[in-house]
Structure formats: C-alpha cells, structure tokens
Design an enzyme around this catalytic site. Structure first.
Site, mmCIF file in Angstrom:
data_model
loop_
_atom_site.group_PDB
_atom_site.id
_atom_site.type_symbol
_atom_site.label_atom_id
_atom_site.label_comp_id
_atom_site.label_asym_id
_atom_site.label_seq_id
_atom_site.Cartn_x
_atom_site.Cartn_y
_atom_site.Cartn_z
ATOM 1 N N SER A 199 0.506 -0.925 0.287
ATOM 2 C CA SER A 199 0.002 0.328 -0.011
ATOM 3 C C SER A 199 0.987 0.899 0.403
ATOM 4 C CB SER A 199 -0.696 -0.159 1.635
ATOM 5 O OG SER A 199 -1.694 0.985 1.498
ATOM 6 N N TYR A 203 -1.849 -0.473 10.280
ATOM 7 C CA TYR A 203 -1.710 -0.674 8.912
ATOM 8 C C TYR A 203 -0.422 -0.209 8.650
ATOM 9 C CZ TYR A 203 -3.468 -1.335 4.363
ATOM 10 O OH TYR A 203 -3.771 -1.185 3.032
HETATM 11 N N1 LIG Z 1 -8.940 -0.477 -1.878
HETATM 12 C C1 LIG Z 1 -7.409 0.210 -1.421
HETATM 13 O O1 LIG Z 1 -8.072 1.881 -1.238
HETATM 14 C C2 LIG Z 1 -6.177 -0.507 -0.966
HETATM 15 C C3 LIG Z 1 -5.205 0.483 -1.035
HETATM 16 C C4 LIG Z 1 -3.772 0.279 -1.064
HETATM 17 C C5 LIG Z 1 -3.215 -1.723 -0.490
HETATM 18 N N2 LIG Z 1 -4.720 -2.027 -0.799
HETATM 19 C C6 LIG Z 1 -4.802 -3.880 -0.270
HETATM 20 O O2 LIG Z 1 -5.977 -4.220 -1.188
HETATM 21 C C7 LIG Z 1 -5.654 -5.772 -0.424
HETATM 22 C C8 LIG Z 1 -6.974 -6.719 -0.678
HETATM 23 O O3 LIG Z 1 -8.195 -5.348 -0.408
HETATM 24 P P1 LIG Z 1 -9.112 -4.363 -1.236
HETATM 25 O O4 LIG Z 1 -8.835 -3.078 -1.407
HETATM 26 O O5 LIG Z 1 -9.442 -5.600 -2.141
HETATM 27 O O6 LIG Z 1 -10.158 -4.558 -0.159
HETATM 28 P P2 LIG Z 1 -11.760 -5.799 0.268
HETATM 29 O O7 LIG Z 1 -12.527 -5.370 -0.407
HETATM 30 O O8 LIG Z 1 -12.361 -5.743 1.242
HETATM 31 O O9 LIG Z 1 -10.544 -6.929 0.069
HETATM 32 C C9 LIG Z 1 -9.809 -7.558 1.138
HETATM 33 C C10 LIG Z 1 -9.998 -8.791 0.840
HETATM 34 O O10 LIG Z 1 -8.934 -9.500 1.876
HETATM 35 C C11 LIG Z 1 -9.425 -10.547 2.951
HETATM 36 N N3 LIG Z 1 -9.538 -11.017 4.114
HETATM 37 C C12 LIG Z 1 -9.222 -10.545 5.112
HETATM 38 N N4 LIG Z 1 -9.300 -11.543 5.505
HETATM 39 C C13 LIG Z 1 -8.341 -12.622 5.842
HETATM 40 C C14 LIG Z 1 -8.535 -13.665 6.073
HETATM 41 N N5 LIG Z 1 -7.943 -13.667 7.775
HETATM 42 N N6 LIG Z 1 -8.328 -15.127 4.994
HETATM 43 C C15 LIG Z 1 -7.567 -14.344 4.001
HETATM 44 N N7 LIG Z 1 -8.683 -13.305 3.364
HETATM 45 C C16 LIG Z 1 -8.742 -12.573 4.206
HETATM 46 C C17 LIG Z 1 -10.738 -10.385 2.374
HETATM 47 O O11 LIG Z 1 -12.283 -11.931 2.845
HETATM 48 P P3 LIG Z 1 -12.893 -11.466 3.554
HETATM 49 O O12 LIG Z 1 -14.437 -10.522 2.562
HETATM 50 O O13 LIG Z 1 -13.607 -12.566 4.132
HETATM 51 O O14 LIG Z 1 -13.048 -10.397 4.699
HETATM 52 C C18 LIG Z 1 -11.228 -9.846 1.289
HETATM 53 O O15 LIG Z 1 -11.095 -11.222 0.172
HETATM 54 C C19 LIG Z 1 -5.393 -5.238 0.988
HETATM 55 O O16 LIG Z 1 -4.064 -6.368 1.461
HETATM 56 C C20 LIG Z 1 -4.963 -4.036 1.309
HETATM 57 O O17 LIG Z 1 -3.903 -3.580 2.202
HETATM 58 C C21 LIG Z 1 -6.155 -1.704 -0.901
#
Ligand SMILES: NC(=O)c1ccc[n+]([C@@H]2O[C@H](COP(=O)([O-])OP(=O)(O)OC[C@H]3O[C@@H](n4cnc5c(N)ncnc54)[C@H](OP(=O)(O)O)[C@@H]3O)[C@@H](O)[C@H]2O)c1
Length: 285
Positions: free
Chosen positions: A138, A151
């Site tokens: 991130s 985070y």
């Molecule tokens: N969106 C942003 O703005 C952004 C920015 C920078 C970095 N990121 C990074 O991108 C990645 C994906 O996030 P996203 O933005 O797509 O958000 P998201 O829609 O909330 O997706 C997060 C995913 O991680 C899963 N997860 C959480 N805890 C878990 C566990 N213990 N075991 C397996 N899966 C788990 C969630 O599953 P559940 O549905 O079961 O909770 C979901 O599938 C993360 O690492 C986040 O830090 C996102």
C-alpha cells in the site's frame, strides 16, 4: 518487455471482493490457471459458481494455509508459477487506542499469513527454477497517516520482508514484486469500519472528535479520496509483474502513491509530516 509466462498457475488470496476478485477474473480471462481463494465458505462457493478453481484459505490459520497449498500442488502436479499475496484489511485507530491483540490480528493477516504462504511456495519455485511472488502492500507501506498505525506498521513490515526476500532470492529465477496501491474501489473501507467498531472504544478516546470525522468518511458510499481508481488499475500492474522478464521491484498504483513516494525522497521528515497531517483526512490507503 513482456513474454509468455513459463507456467500459468497463480494462487491468489482474498478473492471474495475488491482487488483479489478483479485480479482473479482478469488473469483467468488472460489464460492463467487461477486458484482463487477466500476464507469464508459462502465466498468459496460463489467463486466456484463463477467457474474458478476455488479453495478455502484463511491466512491467519496455518492449517488452512497448508491445506490450500497442498491442494493446489496436487492439482498442478507440483507446479506453481505465482503467488499473489493480496488478502488484508485496515485496522483504524490511534496507536494509543490499539490493544496488543488488535495489533497482533492486523499482523497475523497482513504479514504472517503472507510469510507462511511464501515459505510454502518457495521450495516449489526453487525446484522449478522460476516463480513470481507478488505482494499487495500500500502507499501506507511507504508513508504514515494518523489513525492508520496498525495498518502502517503491518505494511511497512511487509515492505521490509519483501525487500529482504528479494535480496535472498537473487539469481534463483524467483522474482519478488511489491504493488503499492493508493485508494482503490473495493470493500476495504467497509471492512475497516467493521474492524474499528469491533476493536476501538471511540467514546473513551482522547481522539473521539477525530474519530467522528473518520467514521463519517468510512461510512460514506462511493470514493471519498481524490484519485481513487477501479481495481483494474492493480490488475494491470500484476500482469506486468507476472509477464515482464524483469519485473519492477515496486509498482505504484494511483497518483497519491507516485506523489507520496516522491515527496518521501525529497522532503525532510518534518516537511513530510506536515503534508501527511494535511491529507490524513482524505483517506489514501
Ligand atoms: N482498496 C484500497 O484502497 C487499497 C489500497 C492499498 C492497499 N490495498 C490492499 O489491497 C488488498 C486487498 O484489499 P481490497 O482493497 O480489495 O479490500 P477488500 O475488498 O476488503 O478485500 C480484502 C480481501 O482480503 C480478505 N481477507 C481479510 N482477512 C483475511 C484472512 N484472514 N484470510 C483470507 N482472506 C482475508 C477479505 O476476505 P473477507 O471478505 O472474508 O473479509 C477480502 O477478500 C489488501 O491487502 C489491502 O491492504 C487496498
């Protein structure tokens, strides 16, 4: 320069929503053999219903990690081209308001799970003589913002682990790439809000006024941060990390990532603090 990958099997964590789901779909459309994983049974079912080779994988559960990797390797005859460590969440809250177990949970998901998966796939990749490990970090793995301490700490740790790994895997044919998204449309905010409600006692905090504003941001529908991109922007970078003969060390996604990475190089610490304090209300993550 891009070339056809020598193998096409990719294991992805956190495919129930957001970036994981989009990357799984995009790579499948591109001809990859995608093992799409999620921690909850109903999401595994939904992924299977969409035609994926879907598996249950909860990154905080070693047994689940082990079972998922074994099943994938059984299906591929012991091969795996790439691992995309994507699963993660953001635990909001001031550092002084985070209990030890809350910080631990953040690290279990965002760091230890990724590390355990890496340990399980490296022997396979070493035997093959090739492989790709792609880490979803991130912009908050590069710079800090208020109320993102848990985070920030977990993503800074992921950056450190990945940098070390890259040095250790030099000349093995295994490449490590780090994706650095800024604000991307997904369920991230919704999940962060749930974690905040679960773990932080806002009314007892010295930061309660600031929390009220933060809660309004976390519960607003649609993008709240400027320069928010759809998850396809991450997919593009993942494809490069998979297909380039020489993947980049870091892939910046979104304008805020380019901006803050540059400011971090240029500004003195306190100058950067001033900028970051000003944008903390915006919500890049
Ligand atoms: N969106 C942003 O703005 C952004 C920015 C920078 C970095 N990121 C990074 O991108 C990645 C994906 O996030 P996203 O933005 O797509 O958000 P998201 O829609 O909330 O997706 C997060 C995913 O991680 C899963 N997860 C959480 N805890 C878990 C566990 N213990 N075991 C397996 N899966 C788990 C969630 O599953 P559940 O549905 O079961 O909770 C979901 O599938 C993360 O690492 C986040 O830090 C996102």
């Amino acid at each position: 320069m891009t070339t056809s990958p020598p193998g096409r099997e990719v294991l992805i964590t956190g495919c129930s929503s957001g970036i994981g789901r989009t990357v799984a779909e995009g790579l499948r459309d591109r001809g990859y053999r995608v093992f799409a994983t999620a921690r909850q049974a109903q999401d595994v079912k939904s992924l299977a219903g969409s035609g994926f080779e879907a598996l249950q994988l909860d990154v905080i559960d070693s047994g689940s990690v082990q079972r998922a990797v074994s099943e994938v390797l059984e299906k591929t005859g012991g091969r795996l081209y790439a691992l995309f460590n994507n699963a993660g969440f953001g635990q909001p809250g001031a550092v002084e308001d985070l209990r030890r177990e809350v910080l631990r949970e953040q690290f279990e998901t965002n760091l230890f799970g990724a590390h355990e998966l890496i340990r399980r796939v490296i022997p396979v990749m070493r035997t093959q003589g090739y492989g790709r490990i792609i880490q979803n970090s991130s912009v908050l793995g590069l710079v800090a913002m208020k109320y993102r301490g848990a985070y920030n700490a977990s993503k800074y740790a992921l950056e450190g682990l990945s940098d070390t790994l890259r040095l250790e895997l030099r000349d093995t044919g295994i490449h490590v790439a780090i994706i650095e998204p800024g604000p991307v449309e997904s369920r991230f905010r919704e999940n962060a809000y749930a974690a905040f409600k679960r773990n932080v006692d806002a009314e007892k905090s010295a930061h309660r006024e600031a929390y009220h504003a933060m809660e309004r941001r976390l519960t607003t529908d649609g993008p709240v941060a400027p320069f928010t991109l759809p998850p396809e922007a991450v997919l593009k970078k993942v494809i490069h990390a998979l297909e380039s003969r020489r993947p980049k060390v870091r892939y910046y996604v979104t304008f805020p990532t380019y901006l803050f990475a540059t400011l971090k190089r240029l500004l003195p610490h306190r100058g950067l603090d001033r900028v970051l304090t000003g944008v903390s209300r915006g919500g890049s993550r």
